[in-house]
Write an enzyme that holds these catalytic residues in place. Structure first.
Site, PDB file in Angstrom:
ATOM      1  CG  ASP A 183       3.775  12.988  11.269  1.00  0.00           C
ATOM      2  OD1 ASP A 183       3.572  14.035  11.043  1.00  0.00           O
ATOM      3  OD2 ASP A 183       4.163  12.363   9.975  1.00  0.00           O
ATOM      4  CG  LEU A 197      -2.048  -1.133   0.960  1.00  0.00           C
ATOM      5  CD1 LEU A 197      -2.542  -1.028   2.726  1.00  0.00           C
ATOM      6  CD2 LEU A 197      -3.016  -0.878   0.057  1.00  0.00           C
ATOM      7  N   GLY A 216       7.423   3.941   2.537  1.00  0.00           N
ATOM      8  CA  GLY A 216       8.892   5.202   3.341  1.00  0.00           C
ATOM      9  C   GLY A 216      10.059   5.061   3.496  1.00  0.00           C
ATOM     10  N   GLY A 259      10.368   2.031   6.264  1.00  0.00           N
ATOM     11  CA  GLY A 259       9.102   0.863   6.060  1.00  0.00           C
ATOM     12  C   GLY A 259       7.855   0.754   5.569  1.00  0.00           C
ATOM     13  CE  LYS A 286       1.239   2.173   9.297  1.00  0.00           C
ATOM     14  NZ  LYS A 286       1.670   3.449   9.841  1.00  0.00           N
ATOM     15  CB  VAL A 293       1.976   0.388   4.999  1.00  0.00           C
ATOM     16  CG1 VAL A 293       0.626   0.238   5.411  1.00  0.00           C
ATOM     17  CG2 VAL A 293       2.664   1.193   5.435  1.00  0.00           C
TER      18      VAL A 293
END
Length: 486
Positions: free
Chosen positions: A125, A12, A15, A18, A34, A20
């Site tokens: 965030d 999906l 980054g 990491g 994740k 997902v």
């Protein structure tokens, strides 16, 4: 691929630290899984574990639900509920939300933040990418499980890797002691701002540009960008975006304001923020003469009270390392808007202080967070000799905008009128550190130095004041210098 008890079906998002996946569990349930990609980094692994521990204990309808966690070939993973819908960022690509939609969104997020903060958890965030819309329900996602360390948000060239327009100032300036629940409230205000205007409150592609915008409070209120936004909602949004964390309301106060349609006060309580009614009075000739004498000695009003009559030819004064005069402190779209206080400046120079005060009051009724108007009103109070009023006005402005150059300058003028030259110079220096080409600040500093019997330093400050002053004010600088040398 199988991770723990889950079969991975689709990637999906990915980054730097990491990834997902959409995955399916043993009972056929779908989850967002994740996976940490940098498990050998102690900081990343510690942060992942801390966030997993926090999410395990959370259960709220507006917070993404934790399902499971484990380790896959040395790589930590966490499974969260898979939400159906779209992010707020994706929704905003089609246009801003309606006022009722934006209000409902802010109510739900403030409810979620109130719950999180009661649990001792920060999100850190908040931005449209981390708000998921499931029909009419908003859900907070991404509590930093795969986020890079704050220090890594910049490349070597100073370009942001993240979304700086939604950062609280204390995050951008790396002040960890300032980070707390009010940091999330700033993010809430930024998300509400985006929902109302379809843009971030601050648009910058470098750390320097971001800090300059924040430092000088160049954020246009939502109501100025969208006239249909109610005054109370625009004011509430701007209160959440206050520079100083203590000046922002708490999440539960935001929720109460949204429920009652009442903006918070300047100090974060529930009463509405309104410009105070002022009783205006004219000073008699004797009082004006006394004030003019004080100003002539301390020279703290930049030559605004008296200009000697007669033909005086200005002379050219040399300046140490002259710099070109700039047209503005920060380039932004706000600078393109005509200055509504230009008339006030003219009125002050003409001595029409009562009319100038009325114009400032009008500006602050339209936008209680017009810090320029607040600083200008403080200046008028100083010229009227109403030092208590000026002190009160400056306290309110500097609480919300502690780096406003003109407010700092007026604070210096106030200290000088009270006889504290050392404190006056301190505030002038702070103002000049932020606005090094402010000719009036150089003039005030010059006259302070002259009054303190420091003629060499005063001469240099006078020279800078004349170099940066607009042509129509250079003679006033020269006259002030000649007065100080008598």
């Amino acid at each position: 691929m199988r991770i723990g008890p889950y079969d991975v079906e689709q990637e999906l998002a990915r980054g730097a630290s990491g990834v997902v996946y959409r995955a399916r569990g043993p009972a056929g349930e779908l989850v967002a899984l994740k996976l940490l990609l940098s498990p050998r980094r102690a900081i990343a692994r510690t942060r992942f574990a801390r966030e997993v521990a926090a999410l395990r204990a959370l259960e709220h309808r507006h917070v993404v639900r934790f399902v499971d966690a484990g380790d896959h070939e040395g790589q930590p993973w966490a499974a969260l509920e898979l939400l159906e819908g779209e992010t707020l960022a994706a929704r905003l690509e089609r246009g801003a939300l309606t006022i009722p939609e934006a209000r409902r969104l802010a109510e739900q997020l403030s409810e979620a933040l109130t719950y999180l903060h009661d649990q001792g958890v920060l999100h850190r965030d908040l931005k449209p990418d981390n708000v998921f819309l499931c029909g009419e329900e908003a859900v907070l996602v991404d509590f930093g499980l795969v986020r890079d360390e704050d220090a890594e948000r910049l490349t070597d060239s100073g370009v942001f890797l993240g979304t700086p327009g939604y950062w609280a100032p204390e995050l951008a300036t790396a002040e960890p002691e300032q980070v707390g629940p009010k940091t999330d409230v700033y993010g809430l205000g930024a998300v509400l701002y985006a929902a109302l205007t379809q843009r971030a409150p601050i648009e910058a592609d470098s750390l320097q540009a971001f800090l300059e915008t924040v430092r000088f409070q160049r954020v246009v209120s939502p109501r100025r960008l969208r006239a249909e936004v109610p005054d109370w909602l625009s004011t509430l949004c701007m209160r959440c975006l206050a520079f100083a964390p203590p000046a922002r309301p708490a999440a539960h106060q935001v929720r109460e304001c949204l429920a009652t349609e009442v903006a918070p006060s300047m100090r974060g309580e529930a009463p509405p923020l309104q410009a105070p009614r002022l009783t205006r009075r004219r000073l008699g000739p004797g009082a004006l003469a006394t004030l003019a004498a004080v100003a002539a000695v301390l020279a703290l009003v930049g030559g605004l009270l008296a200009v000697l009559e007669g033909d005086v030819e200005p002379t050219q004064i040399a300046v140490d390392e002259p710099r070109p005069v700039t047209e503005g402190l920060v380039e932004s779209e706000v600078d393109a808007v005509p200055d509504p206080l230009s008339e006030v400046t003219r009125l002050v120079w003409e001595g029409a202080l009562d009319v100038a005060l009325t114009r400032c009051d009008d500006a602050l009724r339209r936008d209680p967070f017009d810090y320029d108007a607040g600083a200008k009103r403080a200046q008028v109070y100083l010229l009227q000799g109403r030092l208590g009023r000026a002190a009160q006005e400056l306290e309110g402005v500097l609480e919300l905008a502690p780096h406003h150059p003109r407010a700092l300058l007026r604070r210096g003028q106030l200290a000088g009128l009270r006889g504290d030259v050392k404190e006056a110079l301190h505030f002038c220096d702070r103002a000049l550190a932020l606005a090094p080409e402010d000719w009036e600040a150089h003039l005030v500093r010059a006259e302070l130095l002259a009054g303190a019997a420091m003629p060499v330093e005063a001469g240099r400050a006078f020279a800078r004041a004349q170099a940066y002053a607009p042509p129509e004010r250079r003679e006033d600088v020269l006259l002030a210098r000649r007065r100080s040398e008598r």
